[in-house]
Enzyme design. Structure first.
Site, PDB file in Angstrom:
ATOM      1  N   ASP A  14     -47.891 -63.038  -6.628  1.00  0.00           N
ATOM      2  CA  ASP A  14     -47.833 -62.025  -7.676  1.00  0.00           C
ATOM      3  C   ASP A  14     -47.082 -60.819  -7.106  1.00  0.00           C
ATOM      4  O   ASP A  14     -47.607 -60.090  -6.261  1.00  0.00           O
ATOM      5  CB  ASP A  14     -49.270 -61.656  -8.067  1.00  0.00           C
ATOM      6  CG  ASP A  14     -49.353 -60.439  -8.976  1.00  0.00           C
ATOM      7  OD1 ASP A  14     -48.310 -59.851  -9.304  1.00  0.00           O
ATOM      8  OD2 ASP A  14     -50.482 -60.078  -9.348  1.00  0.00           O
ATOM      9  N   LYS A  39     -42.835 -52.229 -14.365  1.00  0.00           N
ATOM     10  CA  LYS A  39     -43.134 -51.518 -13.119  1.00  0.00           C
ATOM     11  C   LYS A  39     -41.864 -51.268 -12.307  1.00  0.00           C
ATOM     12  O   LYS A  39     -41.897 -50.738 -11.212  1.00  0.00           O
ATOM     13  CB  LYS A  39     -44.161 -52.311 -12.304  1.00  0.00           C
ATOM     14  CG  LYS A  39     -45.514 -52.331 -13.005  1.00  0.00           C
ATOM     15  CD  LYS A  39     -46.608 -52.968 -12.199  1.00  0.00           C
ATOM     16  CE  LYS A  39     -47.891 -52.951 -13.022  1.00  0.00           C
ATOM     17  NZ  LYS A  39     -48.967 -53.725 -12.420  1.00  0.00           N
ATOM     18  N   GLN A  76     -46.648 -55.638  -7.992  1.00  0.00           N
ATOM     19  CA  GLN A  76     -46.778 -54.351  -7.311  1.00  0.00           C
ATOM     20  C   GLN A  76     -45.782 -54.208  -6.163  1.00  0.00           C
ATOM     21  O   GLN A  76     -45.534 -53.104  -5.684  1.00  0.00           O
ATOM     22  CB  GLN A  76     -48.211 -54.232  -6.769  1.00  0.00           C
ATOM     23  CG  GLN A  76     -48.705 -52.829  -6.592  1.00  0.00           C
ATOM     24  CD  GLN A  76     -48.617 -51.998  -7.849  1.00  0.00           C
ATOM     25  OE1 GLN A  76     -47.967 -50.962  -7.839  1.00  0.00           O
ATOM     26  NE2 GLN A  76     -49.227 -52.433  -8.927  1.00  0.00           N
ATOM     27  N   CYS A 101     -58.354 -52.690 -12.310  1.00  0.00           N
ATOM     28  CA  CYS A 101     -58.345 -54.142 -12.589  1.00  0.00           C
ATOM     29  C   CYS A 101     -58.634 -54.935 -11.319  1.00  0.00           C
ATOM     30  O   CYS A 101     -58.116 -56.034 -11.134  1.00  0.00           O
ATOM     31  CB  CYS A 101     -57.029 -54.612 -13.189  1.00  0.00           C
ATOM     32  SG  CYS A 101     -56.686 -53.897 -14.779  1.00  0.00           S
ATOM     33  N   HIS A 106     -55.818 -58.654  -8.520  1.00  0.00           N
ATOM     34  CA  HIS A 106     -55.898 -58.038  -9.842  1.00  0.00           C
ATOM     35  C   HIS A 106     -56.658 -59.025 -10.734  1.00  0.00           C
ATOM     36  O   HIS A 106     -56.587 -60.229 -10.522  1.00  0.00           O
ATOM     37  CB  HIS A 106     -54.449 -57.892 -10.315  1.00  0.00           C
ATOM     38  CG  HIS A 106     -54.236 -57.083 -11.537  1.00  0.00           C
ATOM     39  ND1 HIS A 106     -54.424 -57.590 -12.793  1.00  0.00           N
ATOM     40  CD2 HIS A 106     -53.792 -55.813 -11.703  1.00  0.00           C
ATOM     41  CE1 HIS A 106     -54.115 -56.662 -13.674  1.00  0.00           C
ATOM     42  NE2 HIS A 106     -53.720 -55.566 -13.050  1.00  0.00           N
TER      43      HIS A 106
HETATM   44  C1  LIG Z   1     -49.742 -54.675 -12.938  1.00  0.00           C
HETATM   45  C2  LIG Z   1     -50.180 -55.828 -12.192  1.00  0.00           C
HETATM   46  C3  LIG Z   1     -50.458 -57.059 -12.834  1.00  0.00           C
HETATM   47  C4  LIG Z   1     -50.418 -57.225 -14.334  1.00  0.00           C
HETATM   48  O1  LIG Z   1     -49.148 -57.017 -14.841  1.00  0.00           O
HETATM   49  P1  LIG Z   1     -48.912 -57.019 -16.418  1.00  0.00           P
HETATM   50  O2  LIG Z   1     -47.546 -56.434 -16.565  1.00  0.00           O
HETATM   51  O3  LIG Z   1     -49.979 -56.161 -17.013  1.00  0.00           O
HETATM   52  O4  LIG Z   1     -49.002 -58.431 -16.874  1.00  0.00           O
HETATM   53  C5  LIG Z   1     -50.814 -58.127 -12.051  1.00  0.00           C
HETATM   54  N1  LIG Z   1     -50.898 -58.020 -10.712  1.00  0.00           N
HETATM   55  C6  LIG Z   1     -50.639 -56.876 -10.058  1.00  0.00           C
HETATM   56  C7  LIG Z   1     -50.731 -56.821  -8.568  1.00  0.00           C
HETATM   57  C8  LIG Z   1     -50.276 -55.738 -10.779  1.00  0.00           C
HETATM   58  O5  LIG Z   1     -50.022 -54.587 -10.139  1.00  0.00           O
END
Ligand SMILES: *Cc1c(COP(=O)(O)O)cnc(C)c1O
Length: 403
Positions: A197, A223, A200, A361, A120
């Site tokens: 990260d 999320k 997701q 993104c 992302h």
């Molecule tokens: C949504 C997402 C982000 C960003 O998250 P924010 O809540 O906008 O800070 C980063 N990495 C992944 C894989 C995402 O799906």
């Protein structure tokens, strides 16, 4: 799992869009909010809204207790060893920037940082900035056509110069579940830290940060059926001690004078200023809610939706799915012939179906496939096969209108 009953928990699922019942398939961008989380937010502002950690009065103590209870819920959910290893942030992006900023004092020219090609933007830009500042070098783990990482290349990229490895647990653009255990183990052989990260992954998978032996793990509440503007940075105690504070301000200090300021201990060292108190408490409520359904149940059900959706979509002529690994979450990224994804998305919206269109993104992935973007349908445990069937019919209509 009783999906009809679960749907009753989400007031928004009763609304219509352009006169059609809402079909919400943009869960990878943000999830919907169950009534119990909405009630938690209303209860906070109706009954005990106060600043935390400083007041002697009752409201402040109630708010502090609930906020710290939420931190413990988050600790238990991620199986962190200590509650103070959970830093509450405004979300994944904030958490990643905190780590990147902290590492700027630990890196020197010629050090190497490895990121995956599936990232992302929020996971690319902070590392580029960090490299500019420190003279460190950014290396990329390339991807395969099916949307997985070239792990043999990764094994050759890691060496004594590697200081940090960054990878998402699940790709938001394609749904690929990455082999993070293997990534972490290899990085640790060379003493490099790993940040995963989980933005997701966390709506579908319950991660165990101790079993993973990961150094940093980040995610966003929005999320995960929680509110926007709150998330976490999990960091191993030794790393959080090593990193300098991110911002100066209230909450993060032990003593202040014009000669010298000493910092507060963990987690407060990283929590300058008044946090999103209500959001943190609601994040805890959202985790309780999802755990009451059970992540095993969620994963099994969503896999059923993914298989059904995939096989129905592939019946449409000229439809191509991007991201076809065996290990993936309920995200389907696709295009139909040469039709622009935006045009299909706009027609689907008129028919009540919310999908995401564009580069998600993750422009480097789109460049890799040489496409401007995709249509992305992402399912959650409150979606149904009936909704997928309506979506497919609407999609066929859109394709007919645009061909
Ligand atoms: C949504 C997402 C982000 C960003 O998250 P924010 O809540 O906008 O800070 C980063 N990495 C992944 C894989 C995402 O799906």
């Amino acid at each position: 799992m009783n999906v009809d009953k679960i749907r009753e928990d989400f007031p928004i699922l009763k609304r219509t869009v352009h006169g059609k019942p809402l079909i919400y398939f943009d869960n990878a961008a943000t999830s919907q909010t169950p009534q119990i989380v909405i009630d938690t937010i209303v209860d906070y502002y109706s009954n005990y809204n106060a600043n935390i950690h400083r007041g002697v009065h009752t409201l402040s103590q109630e708010a502090t207790d609930k906020y710290e209870e939420a931190r413990i819920k988050i600790q238990h959910h991620f199986n962190a060893k200590n509650a103070f290893e959970i830093i509450l942030t405004s979300g994944t992006t904030h958490s990643i920037n905190m780590v990147a900023s902290g590492f700027s004092s630990l890196l020197k020219k010629g050090d190497e940082i490895i990121v995956s090609a599936l990232e992302h933007h929020s996971n690319i830009v902070p590392w580029q900035m960090l490299c500019e500042k420190t003279g460190a070098i950014l290396k990329v783990i390339p991807m395969n056509l099916e949307g997985s990482l070239q792990m043999d290349v990764y094994h050759n990229l890691v060496n004594e110069k590697t200081k940090l490895v960054f990878c998402n647990h699940v790709s938001n653009a394609l749904g690929t579940v990455n082999p993070i255990e293997e990534i972490i183990e290899k990085a640790h052989q060379f003493g490099a830290a790993v940040l995963i990260d989980g933005a997701q992954a966390t709506p579908h998978i319950k991660p165990d940060v101790q079993a993973l032996d990961v150094d940093f793990y980040v995610a966003s509440a929005h999320k995960l059926c929680g509110p926007t503007g709150v998330g976490l940075l999990y960091g191993k105690e030794e790393w959080l001690q090593k990193l300098p504070p991110y911002q100066g301000g209230g909450e993060m200090i032990a003593t202040v004078s014009f000669e010298k300021t000493t910092y507060a201990g963990l987690p407060h060292k990283f929590e300058a200023g008044t946090p999103n108190i209500c959001g943190g408490i609601a994040f805890g409520a959202a985790l309780d809610y999802m755990n009451s359904i059970g992540f095993d149940n969620i994963a099994t059900y969503e896999e059923e939706l993914l298989h059904y959706g995939t096989s129905e979509l592939l019946k449409i002529e000229g439809l191509k799915i991007y991201g076809t690994t065996a290990e993936k979450t309920a995200v389907i990224s696709f295009n139909v012939g040469k039709i622009h994804p935006y045009d299909i998305g706009a027609i689907l919206d008129k028919l009540g179906v919310a999908v995401r269109t564009g580069h998600h993104c993750a422009q480097p992935i789109m460049d890799f496939y040489k496409i401007p973007g995709t249509i992305r349908a992402s399912f959650s445990f409150y979606n149904t096969k009936e909704e997928i069937a309506i979506f497919i019919t609407a999609l066929k209509k859109a394709v007919l209108m645009l061909s």
